[in-house]
Design a protein around this motif. Structure first.
Motif, short mmCIF file in Angstrom:
data_model
loop_
_atom_site.label_atom_id
_atom_site.label_comp_id
_atom_site.label_asym_id
_atom_site.label_seq_id
_atom_site.Cartn_x
_atom_site.Cartn_y
_atom_site.Cartn_z
N VAL A 5 0.84 -1.19 0.00
CA VAL A 5 0.00 0.00 0.00
C VAL A 5 0.88 1.24 0.00
CG1 VAL A 5 -0.29 -0.06 2.53
CG2 VAL A 5 -1.89 1.23 1.13
N LEU A 6 0.56 2.14 -0.90
CA LEU A 6 1.30 3.39 -1.07
C LEU A 6 0.41 4.54 -0.61
CD1 LEU A 6 3.53 5.25 -2.19
CD2 LEU A 6 2.40 5.05 -4.43
N ALA A 29 -2.31 -1.29 -3.56
CA ALA A 29 -3.33 -0.33 -3.13
C ALA A 29 -2.72 1.06 -3.12
CB ALA A 29 -3.85 -0.69 -1.74
N LEU A 30 -3.41 1.99 -3.75
CA LEU A 30 -2.94 3.37 -3.83
C LEU A 30 -3.88 4.27 -3.05
CD1 LEU A 30 -2.13 3.59 -7.65
CD2 LEU A 30 -0.61 2.87 -5.80
N ILE A 31 -3.31 5.12 -2.21
CA ILE A 31 -4.11 6.06 -1.42
C ILE A 31 -3.68 7.48 -1.77
CG2 ILE A 31 -4.60 6.91 0.92
CD1 ILE A 31 -4.42 4.07 1.92
N ALA A 32 -4.66 8.30 -2.12
CA ALA A 32 -4.45 9.72 -2.38
C ALA A 32 -5.81 10.41 -2.23
CB ALA A 32 -3.87 9.95 -3.78
N ARG A 33 -5.81 11.72 -2.27
CA ARG A 33 -7.06 12.44 -2.03
C ARG A 33 -8.05 12.31 -3.18
NH1 ARG A 33 -5.35 18.41 -0.75
NH2 ARG A 33 -3.80 17.87 -2.35
N SER A 34 -7.56 12.33 -4.41
CA SER A 34 -8.43 12.43 -5.58
C SER A 34 -8.77 11.05 -6.16
CB SER A 34 -7.76 13.28 -6.66
OG SER A 34 -8.43 13.16 -7.89
N ALA A 35 -10.06 10.73 -6.22
CA ALA A 35 -10.49 9.46 -6.82
C ALA A 35 -10.17 9.43 -8.31
CB ALA A 35 -11.99 9.26 -6.59
N GLU A 36 -10.32 10.57 -8.98
CA GLU A 36 -10.02 10.62 -10.41
C GLU A 36 -8.53 10.37 -10.67
OE1 GLU A 36 -10.55 13.66 -14.23
OE2 GLU A 36 -11.10 14.30 -12.21
N HIS A 37 -7.69 10.98 -9.87
CA HIS A 37 -6.24 10.77 -9.97
C HIS A 37 -5.90 9.30 -9.76
CE1 HIS A 37 -1.96 11.40 -9.18
NE2 HIS A 37 -2.11 10.88 -7.98
N LEU A 38 -6.51 8.68 -8.77
CA LEU A 38 -6.25 7.27 -8.49
C LEU A 38 -6.71 6.38 -9.64
CD1 LEU A 38 -7.30 7.13 -4.74
CD2 LEU A 38 -4.98 6.84 -5.64
N GLU A 39 -7.80 6.74 -10.26
CA GLU A 39 -8.30 5.93 -11.39
C GLU A 39 -7.30 5.92 -12.54
OE1 GLU A 39 -12.24 5.56 -14.28
OE2 GLU A 39 -12.18 7.05 -12.66
N HIS A 40 -6.69 7.07 -12.82
CA HIS A 40 -5.68 7.12 -13.90
C HIS A 40 -4.48 6.23 -13.56
CE1 HIS A 40 -7.77 10.10 -16.16
NE2 HIS A 40 -7.63 11.07 -15.27
N LEU A 41 -4.03 6.29 -12.31
CA LEU A 41 -2.86 5.49 -11.92
C LEU A 41 -3.16 4.01 -11.94
CD1 LEU A 41 -1.55 7.63 -8.90
CD2 LEU A 41 -0.68 7.62 -11.26
N THR A 42 -4.30 3.61 -11.41
CA THR A 42 -4.63 2.17 -11.38
C THR A 42 -4.87 1.64 -12.78
OG1 THR A 42 -6.94 2.73 -10.89
CG2 THR A 42 -5.52 2.20 -9.02
N ASP A 43 -5.44 2.44 -13.65
CA ASP A 43 -5.62 2.00 -15.04
C ASP A 43 -4.27 1.72 -15.69
OD1 ASP A 43 -8.35 2.16 -14.93
OD2 ASP A 43 -8.51 4.07 -15.99
#
Length: 221
Positions: A5-6, A29-43
């Protein structure tokens, strides 16, 4: 499968390290404030065949951060590796003579209360596994305070002290705490401080479990 987890996921070091641990077979698992930002990274990670999910939370909100880490373990499996490396805000870096007690509230919450919250959330799972790794990434002001960056210098020093105590207190339980100091900017052309090179260093800290403090490159005088 165990989970990496990051906390503080970003497109540079964060993405490179997530890819390195994911390639090694850990869920990511990626944790950050922005759900949109996380979606780009996980994709991007999924395109590389890595099982990755994002969990939105702000490190300045302890209840939300604890909840996100609990959700990580339920969704992906127990957390074996925690990396805490969010990027401090620019307003944390006021000159020391202009810094008030109010100016230290958020830096200390960011760099000390955030790590304490994360460790308390993942430690029971690591103990159940019988192993774990806690990785802390800091800039050079963690070991050499900078008078123009008072907030981060003070808060990073507190984080360093906490991480060092974890290193000593948890060694007998096969839970390894380590700190990586990156003195300069992290960028693709930065040699020893490029995202990919630093990702390999962090993976080696997990596997080799040798000592507490490490440097990406020598600290300038």
């Amino acid at each position: 499968m165990t989970t990496y987890v990051l906390v503080g996921a970003g497109p540079g070091l964060g993405l490179a390290t997530a890819r390195r641990f994911g390639t090694a077979g850990h869920g990511v698992a990626l944790i950050a404030r922005s759900a949109e930002h996380l979606e780009h990274l996980t994709d991007e990670l999924r395109r590389d065949g890595i099982q990755a999910r994002g969990f939105p939370a702000d490190v300045l909100a302890p209840d939300a951060l604890t909840g996100a880490l609990q959700d990580v373990a339920e969704a992906l499996g127990p957390v074996e590796i925690l990396q805490y490396s969010p990027v401090p805000r620019a307003d944390f870096m006021k000159p020391v003579l202009d810094t008030t007690t109010d100016d230290l509230e958020d830096p200390l919450a960011f760099s000390l209360k955030g790590p304490v919250t994360c460790v308390n959330a993942v430690l029971p799972g690591m103990r159940a596994l019988g192993r774990g790794t806690l990785l802390f990434v800091n800039g050079g002001s963690a070991v050499r305070p900078h008078p123009q960056r008072a907030g981060t210098s003070i808060a990073f020093a507190a984080e360093s002290a906490y991480a060092r105590m974890l290193h000593d207190a948890l060694a007998a339980e096969n839970i390894h705490a380590a700190q990586l100091i990156v003195p300069g900017a992290i960028r693709p052309d930065a040699g020893e401080s490029s995202p990919e090179v630093l990702a390999e260093r962090l993976y080696a800290l997990h596997t080799e479990r040798d000592g507490f403090r490490h440097y990406a490159e020598p600290m300038p005088e």
